[in-house]
Design an enzyme around this catalytic site. Structure first.
Site, PDB file in Angstrom:
ATOM      1  N   HIS A 128      -6.881   0.119  -9.919  1.00  8.41           N
ATOM      2  CA  HIS A 128      -8.219  -0.326  -9.488  1.00  8.41           C
ATOM      3  C   HIS A 128      -9.167  -0.637 -10.644  1.00  8.41           C
ATOM      4  O   HIS A 128     -10.140  -1.367 -10.446  1.00  8.41           O
ATOM      5  CB  HIS A 128      -8.876   0.734  -8.600  1.00  8.41           C
ATOM      6  CG  HIS A 128      -8.164   0.978  -7.307  1.00  8.41           C
ATOM      7  ND1 HIS A 128      -7.882  -0.044  -6.428  1.00  8.41           N
ATOM      8  CD2 HIS A 128      -7.677   2.119  -6.743  1.00  8.41           C
ATOM      9  CE1 HIS A 128      -7.245   0.474  -5.373  1.00  8.41           C
ATOM     10  NE2 HIS A 128      -7.102   1.766  -5.544  1.00  8.41           N
ATOM     11  N   ASP A 165       1.607   0.798  -3.111  1.00  4.49           N
ATOM     12  CA  ASP A 165       0.547   1.789  -2.859  1.00  4.49           C
ATOM     13  C   ASP A 165      -0.224   1.342  -1.613  1.00  4.49           C
ATOM     14  O   ASP A 165      -0.324   0.151  -1.321  1.00  4.49           O
ATOM     15  CB  ASP A 165      -0.367   1.782  -4.091  1.00  4.49           C
ATOM     16  CG  ASP A 165      -1.405   2.884  -4.120  1.00  4.49           C
ATOM     17  OD1 ASP A 165      -1.239   3.812  -4.906  1.00  4.49           O
ATOM     18  OD2 ASP A 165      -2.407   2.779  -3.367  1.00  4.49           O
ATOM     19  N   HIS A 167      -3.302   1.236  -1.177  1.00  5.81           N
ATOM     20  CA  HIS A 167      -4.497   0.472  -1.544  1.00  5.81           C
ATOM     21  C   HIS A 167      -4.124  -0.816  -2.268  1.00  5.81           C
ATOM     22  O   HIS A 167      -3.155  -0.853  -3.026  1.00  5.81           O
ATOM     23  CB  HIS A 167      -5.394   1.310  -2.457  1.00  5.81           C
ATOM     24  CG  HIS A 167      -5.831   2.623  -1.856  1.00  5.81           C
ATOM     25  ND1 HIS A 167      -5.108   3.784  -2.038  1.00  5.81           N
ATOM     26  CD2 HIS A 167      -6.886   2.928  -1.069  1.00  5.81           C
ATOM     27  CE1 HIS A 167      -5.724   4.776  -1.380  1.00  5.81           C
ATOM     28  NE2 HIS A 167      -6.796   4.279  -0.771  1.00  5.81           N
ATOM     29  N   ASP A 253       0.811   7.082  -1.447  1.00  9.08           N
ATOM     30  CA  ASP A 253      -0.192   7.264  -0.394  1.00  9.08           C
ATOM     31  C   ASP A 253       0.056   6.350   0.806  1.00  9.08           C
ATOM     32  O   ASP A 253      -0.711   6.350   1.768  1.00  9.08           O
ATOM     33  CB  ASP A 253      -1.619   7.087  -0.940  1.00  9.08           C
ATOM     34  CG  ASP A 253      -1.793   5.834  -1.764  1.00  9.08           C
ATOM     35  OD1 ASP A 253      -0.866   4.999  -1.791  1.00  9.08           O
ATOM     36  OD2 ASP A 253      -2.863   5.686  -2.384  1.00  9.08           O
TER      37      ASP A 253
HETATM   38 ZN   LIG Z   1      -3.679   4.235  -3.426  1.00  9.69          ZN
END
Ligand SMILES: [Zn+2]
Length: 316
Positions: A128, A165, A167, A253
């Protein structure tokens, strides 16, 4: 030890990248993984590598000097946030983040030198962080620094980045949105339901890079069957890109039971993705595959998923 034994990075310097006991991204994540890996005997089957740090100039291959300065300053006091409220500073956060980056770059060197054709860095894949700021528990974007380093230090051009992931890997996507030689494939929970809210199917790259990025948003609750269906597109996409190196962000996740996301894969998804990427890496780039742990906030899940990834690297 055979020359192609995979490298796995373990050590306190890497574990310390965490935001305190009780935080989803706590310093106990590496230990949770390594305990499981040892329980199935992987400690005797991998090349255990100690974490490595880097100089500031290496961080600045990707990040702006002003941002690096901010991290150094806040690392000294341990006060405040490095972004709008997700990523708190702690004393020594700069040094810890340097160990994440350094371990990833050390892994790349070992892979390119033939000292293990694959590697896994559990505390890494901080996808990120932007060039000029932290975001979502990510201080320095080791993935972005890895891409810049593969280009500038090692002379590679066509690089593939694959991210499973939960995200969206926005810090990688937007930093290389206009880069036609970064083939980016990302399966993530639909941004309408989860941070960071980006990664729509229509986001395929900009300018000359249009068509070199593949974003596949998944519905909340998506299971292994949905994963496998979407994965076929990822595989075909990466195969067509003929990469010279494959980076794999294998965030855990996306597995059912994570406290902050809503996907419902099992570790079998991570196992399968690793098998298929290893096959592609052998076809296109002499097996050069670097896996980075990414997210994963249910300790049991991350232990099983990352162990599955390393088992594939060990057994092929
Ligand atoms: Zn994540």
């Amino acid at each position: 030890m055979k020359p192609d034994t995979p490298c796995v990075y373990v050590g306190d310097e890497l574990a310390r990248y965490g935001f305190g006991e009780g935080h989803p991204f706590g310093p106990d994540r590496l230990g949770a993984f390594w305990q499981q890996a040892c329980a199935v005997g992987l400690d005797r089957q991998v090349r255990q590598c100690a974490p490595v740090s880097v100089e500031r100039a290496v961080i600045e291959r990707f990040h702006t000097p002003d941002y690096v300065e901010t991290v150094i300053r806040q690392s000294a006091t341990g006060e405040g946030y490095l972004d709008c409220g997700d990523t708190p500073a702690f004393p020594g956060i700069y040094e810890s983040a340097c160990y994440v980056v350094g371990s990833v770059l050390d892994a790349i060197e070992r892979i390119l030198d033939g000292d293990g054709r694959q590697a896994f860095v559990p505390i890494a894949g901080l996808h990120h962080a932007r060039r000029d700021r932290a975001a979502g528990f990510c201080v320095f974007n080791d993935c972005g620094i890895a891409i810049e380093t593969l280009r500038r230090q090692h002379g590679l051009q066509r690089i593939a980045y694959v991210d499973i992931d939960a995200h969206h890997g926005d810090g990688v996507f937007y930093s290389f949105e206009q880069d036609p030689d970064l083939s980016f494939a990302d399966l993530h929970e639909d941004g309408r339901y989860l941070y960071p809210g980006t990664g729509r199917e229509t986001e395929t790259g900009a300018g000359v890079a249009r068509g070199t990025k593949l974003n596949i948003p998944m519905e909340p609750g998506a299971d292994d069957a949905a994963f496998l269906e979407a994965w076929e597109r990822v595989e075909a996409f990466i195969d067509a890109a003929r990469p010279e190196f494959i980076l794999f962000q294998c965030g855990a996740d996306s597995i059912a039971g994570d406290p902050i996301t809503h996907l419902r894969y099992t570790p079998a998804a991570h196992r399968y993705a690793t098998q298929q990427l290893l096959r592609l890496a052998r076809r296109h780039c002499a097996g050069r595959l670097l896996a980075m742990g990414g997210g994963g906030y249910n300790r049991g899940n991350l232990a099983l998923a990352w162990t599955a990834v390393v088992q594939v690297l060990v057994s092929g």
